[in-house]
Scaffold this motif. Structure first.
Motif, short mmCIF file in Angstrom:
data_model
loop_
_atom_site.label_atom_id
_atom_site.label_comp_id
_atom_site.label_asym_id
_atom_site.label_seq_id
_atom_site.Cartn_x
_atom_site.Cartn_y
_atom_site.Cartn_z
N ASP A 203 0.83 -1.20 0.00
CA ASP A 203 0.00 0.00 0.00
C ASP A 203 0.86 1.26 0.00
O ASP A 203 0.58 2.23 -0.71
N ARG A 207 1.13 4.05 -3.12
CA ARG A 207 0.87 5.46 -2.82
C ARG A 207 2.07 6.34 -3.16
O ARG A 207 1.91 7.46 -3.66
N TRP A 208 3.27 5.85 -2.91
CA TRP A 208 4.46 6.70 -2.90
C TRP A 208 5.28 6.66 -4.18
O TRP A 208 5.84 7.66 -4.61
N GLU A 226 1.84 0.81 -10.70
CA GLU A 226 0.47 0.33 -10.82
C GLU A 226 0.40 -0.93 -11.68
O GLU A 226 -0.40 -1.83 -11.42
N ALA A 245 -5.99 -0.47 -2.14
CA ALA A 245 -6.44 0.64 -2.99
C ALA A 245 -6.79 0.15 -4.39
O ALA A 245 -7.76 0.62 -5.01
N GLY A 266 -4.73 6.41 -2.94
CA GLY A 266 -3.72 5.61 -2.24
C GLY A 266 -3.91 5.49 -0.75
O GLY A 266 -3.28 4.65 -0.11
N THR A 267 -4.79 6.33 -0.18
CA THR A 267 -5.01 6.32 1.27
C THR A 267 -6.51 6.47 1.52
O THR A 267 -7.27 6.91 0.64
N GLU A 270 -7.51 9.98 0.69
CA GLU A 270 -7.68 10.23 -0.74
C GLU A 270 -8.98 9.62 -1.26
O GLU A 270 -9.64 10.19 -2.14
#
Length: 282
Positions: A203, A207-208, A226, A245, A266-267, A270
């Motif tokens: 995760d 996101r990062w 992705e 996600a 991603g979170t 978000e």
């Protein structure tokens, strides 16, 4: 599009003494200006890969290249490598050794023989980048775990590397500490530093990172984050779980609620923001 490789392994292999091969035939390039997550289960070779990239270990086969040139493992070659690539290990207590934060951060630049004014400037900039300026005179043994993590990273940043490599940098941090560290890393990326992070947190990687490199028993596969984290077969081979996600996005797209080109939240924050925008559009 990815830029040229700053540092790369070509056909690299490594085995510890009297042990089986940890890595074999690895081709892995770190392109300029990208954030890259190295993913794999515990024992998959992530830390070994990072140490090969930073020169802490030497390839038993294959070679390490910086800016297209093979690394020479002599004094001159290693100095050039360490002013290009810096590794921060997982446990900050393995890296911090000076009496105070400022002394620790200044150690690398001083060893380069830089003028005193340049050393002070680098220390100040590194402390600011990691948001620990107030800790400059603090004894390292009185720091919290999160402060020690950021102090260790500041010591690497003071070397002004083109590539900063971090081994599980969020391990042991509470959620607030993780967010502060990620904000500092975003600042470094914004100033032009290429950041590589080893993690098993899919995760966090989604996101990062821009790109990912996934280690499996069959080797290493690299590409857009992705794309790789959407490959269920690859994740199964690496013994990694699927990112929540992407599961949420897949469900929303299947129900026609999210466009195929919309970025994956991603979170949870978000996802909430996406929901609020969707409600306004609706």
């Amino acid at each position: 599009m990815p830029g040229p490789a700053v540092v790369e392994l070509v056909g690299a292999g490594f085995a510890y003494e009297d042990g089986p091969a940890v890595l074999s035939g690895i081709d892995f390039a770190v392109p300029e200006g990208r954030s890259l997550a190295v993913l794999g289960r515990n024992g998959s070779g992530k830390t070994t890969l990072l140490r090969l990239l930073s020169g802490g270990l030497r390839c038993r086969s294959g070679r390490l290249r910086v800016a297209g040139e093979d690394v020479a493992y002599d004094r001159k070659g290693l100095t050039r490598l360490r002013t290009t690539v810096q590794l921060v290990v997982q446990d900050p207590d393995d890296q911090l050794f000076a009496a105070s934060v400022g002394q620790d951060v200044s150690f690398g630049p001083m060893n380069l023989g830089l003028p005193e004014g340049e050393v002070r400037a680098r220390v100040r900039a590194a402390l600011e980048a990691l948001d620990i300026t107030a800790l400059e005179d603090r004894p390292t043994h009185l720091l919290s775990y999160g402060q020690r993590k950021r102090a260790a990273i500041a010591g690497a940043v003071a070397m002004r590397p083109r590539v900063l490599i971090l081994d599980e940098p969020t391990a042991g941090l509470d959620p607030h500490g993780q967010e502060r560290l990620l904000a500092a890393l975003d600042g470094l990326r914004g100033s032009g530093t290429t950041v590589v992070m080893a993690t098993h947190d899919v995760d966090l990687a989604l996101r990062w990172a821009d790109d990912a490199a996934v280690l499996t028993p069959g080797g290493l596969r690299a590409g857009p984050v992705e794309e790789l984290l959407g490959d269920a077969e690859l994740l199964d081979a690496a013994r990694l779980r699927r990112p929540w996600a992407m599961a949420v996005a897949r469900l929303l797209r299947a129900r026609g609620l999210m466009g195929a080109d919309e970025p994956v939240p991603g979170t949870p924050e978000e996802l909430d923001a996406w929901g609020a925008r969707s409600a306004r559009r609706g």
